[in-house]
Design an enzyme around this catalytic site. Structure first.
Site, PDB file in Angstrom:
ATOM      1  N   HIS A  26       0.824  -1.214   0.000  1.00 51.61           N
ATOM      2  CA  HIS A  26       0.000   0.000   0.000  1.00 51.61           C
ATOM      3  C   HIS A  26       0.856   1.262   0.000  1.00 51.61           C
ATOM      4  CE1 HIS A  26       0.836  -0.665   4.273  1.00 51.61           C
ATOM      5  NE2 HIS A  26       0.793   0.655   4.375  1.00 51.61           N
ATOM      6  N   HIS A  72       4.837   0.141   0.068  1.00 55.35           N
ATOM      7  CA  HIS A  72       5.463  -0.831   0.978  1.00 55.35           C
ATOM      8  C   HIS A  72       4.426  -1.794   1.542  1.00 55.35           C
ATOM      9  CE1 HIS A  72       4.050   2.511   3.541  1.00 55.35           C
ATOM     10  NE2 HIS A  72       3.749   1.550   4.400  1.00 55.35           N
ATOM     11  N   ARG A 102       3.646  -7.176  17.659  1.00 58.12           N
ATOM     12  CA  ARG A 102       4.525  -6.206  16.985  1.00 58.12           C
ATOM     13  C   ARG A 102       3.904  -4.834  17.153  1.00 58.12           C
ATOM     14  NH1 ARG A 102       5.097  -3.333  12.093  1.00 58.12           N
ATOM     15  NH2 ARG A 102       6.903  -3.808  10.772  1.00 58.12           N
TER      16      ARG A 102
END
Ligand SMILES: *[C@@H]1O[C@H](CO)[C@@H](O)[C@H](O)[C@H]1NC(C)=O
Ligand SMILES: *[C@@H]1O[C@H](CO)[C@@H](O)[C@H](O)[C@H]1NC(C)=O
Length: 255
Positions: free
Chosen positions: A182, A243, A253
């Site tokens: 995106h 990316h 995360r």
């Protein structure tokens, strides 16, 4: 001492050329490992896309290690964990929390506000930590990308937590599928630059979750970054920096 005749020099020059070509093709994809720490900021020049909105500044990617210390990172994780716990959520997928506005976006695109009850959720010090880090991040970004007009720091600013703790979790909404390639500006139209501060360690706090920039107009990875606590990643938010984040398969995360 070695002395080469003419022919030998020629041979050496040819093998060097082959070696250089081989290195260039091998270096097609660069990976910055978690423990590959640089004392000075690293910068990858990137040509701006025709449609870029980078306001007169560069479109590069900038990586700064050890930008924030452990105590402050723990403080931010504490704020995010408490905020996110106040919204109904399954153990899996992406959760986003903005301590300024109080909004939590939990998997299934459910939206809640932790300040809705009208009770204080965070101490003054916690809110100052959150706002202070955001302020410093803005200054660092302005330093990395000098522009002809001041940058306006826009909302939302948030902590995003990707959970791989629930193996049976499946996305319910497109919003849950964070792993697709995106462009940040296409998701949030008023973004000109993006700043990501990693709050957890790749291959330690979580598995999967590699960050990858694509080469312009392709699906080939040009640069991959393994997250590291305190590592700051800054880049122009338009098409030049398309990316993705790989799916997180275990642990938490946070960024
Ligand atoms: C794990 O994900 C599944 C599927 O989305 C969900 O039904 C379940 O409640 C989740 N488990 C926990 C502990 O949140
Ligand atoms: C890149 O992958 C997407 C699917 O994720 C596809 O739609 C698109 O055509 C691909 N682009 C190129 C240049 O291969």
């Amino acid at each position: 001492m070695f002395v080469f005749g003419r022919r030998r020099w020629w041979w050496v020059a040819c093998s060097l050329a082959v070696l250089v070509a081989w290195r260039v093709s091998r270096n097609d994809k660069e990976v910055v490992k978690r423990d590959d720490v640089a004392a000075v900021p690293r910068r990858w020049p990137v040509a701006c896309a025709e449609t870029t909105s980078a306001c007169g500044g560069a479109c590069d990617r900038v990586l700064i290690d050890d930008w924030l210390g452990n105590a402050e990172i723990d403080g931010l994780i504490g704020i995010a964990t408490r905020g996110m716990a106040m919204a109904p959520s399954s153990e899996g997928g992406p959760t986003i929390f903005d301590a300024n506005s109080g909004y939590v976006m939990a998997p299934g695109a459910r939206l809640a506000n932790v300040y809705a009850r009208g009770e204080p959720v965070f101490s003054r010090q916690e809110l100052e930590l959150y706002r202070g880090v955001i302020r410093r991040l803005k200054h660092r970004l302005e330093e990395a990308f000098p522009t002809d007009r001041p940058l306006v720091f826009t909302a939302p600013t948030f902590v995003a937590r990707l959970s791989g703790q629930n193996a049976s979790w499946e996305p319910m909404e497109p919003h849950d599928e964070y792993w697709h390639p995106h462009v940040d500006k296409q998701n949030t139209h008023h973004y000109d630059y993006s700043g990501l501060l990693y709050l957890s360690d790749y291959d330690k706090d979580f598995e999967g979750g590699l960050f990858e920039f694509f080469r312009a107009g392709t699906n080939d990875t040009a640069l991959a970054i393994q997250p590291r606590r305190g590592r700051l990643l800054l880049f122009a938010a338009s098409q030049e920096n398309r990316h993705r984040v790989r799916r997180v398969t275990a642990g938490l995360r946070s960024v």
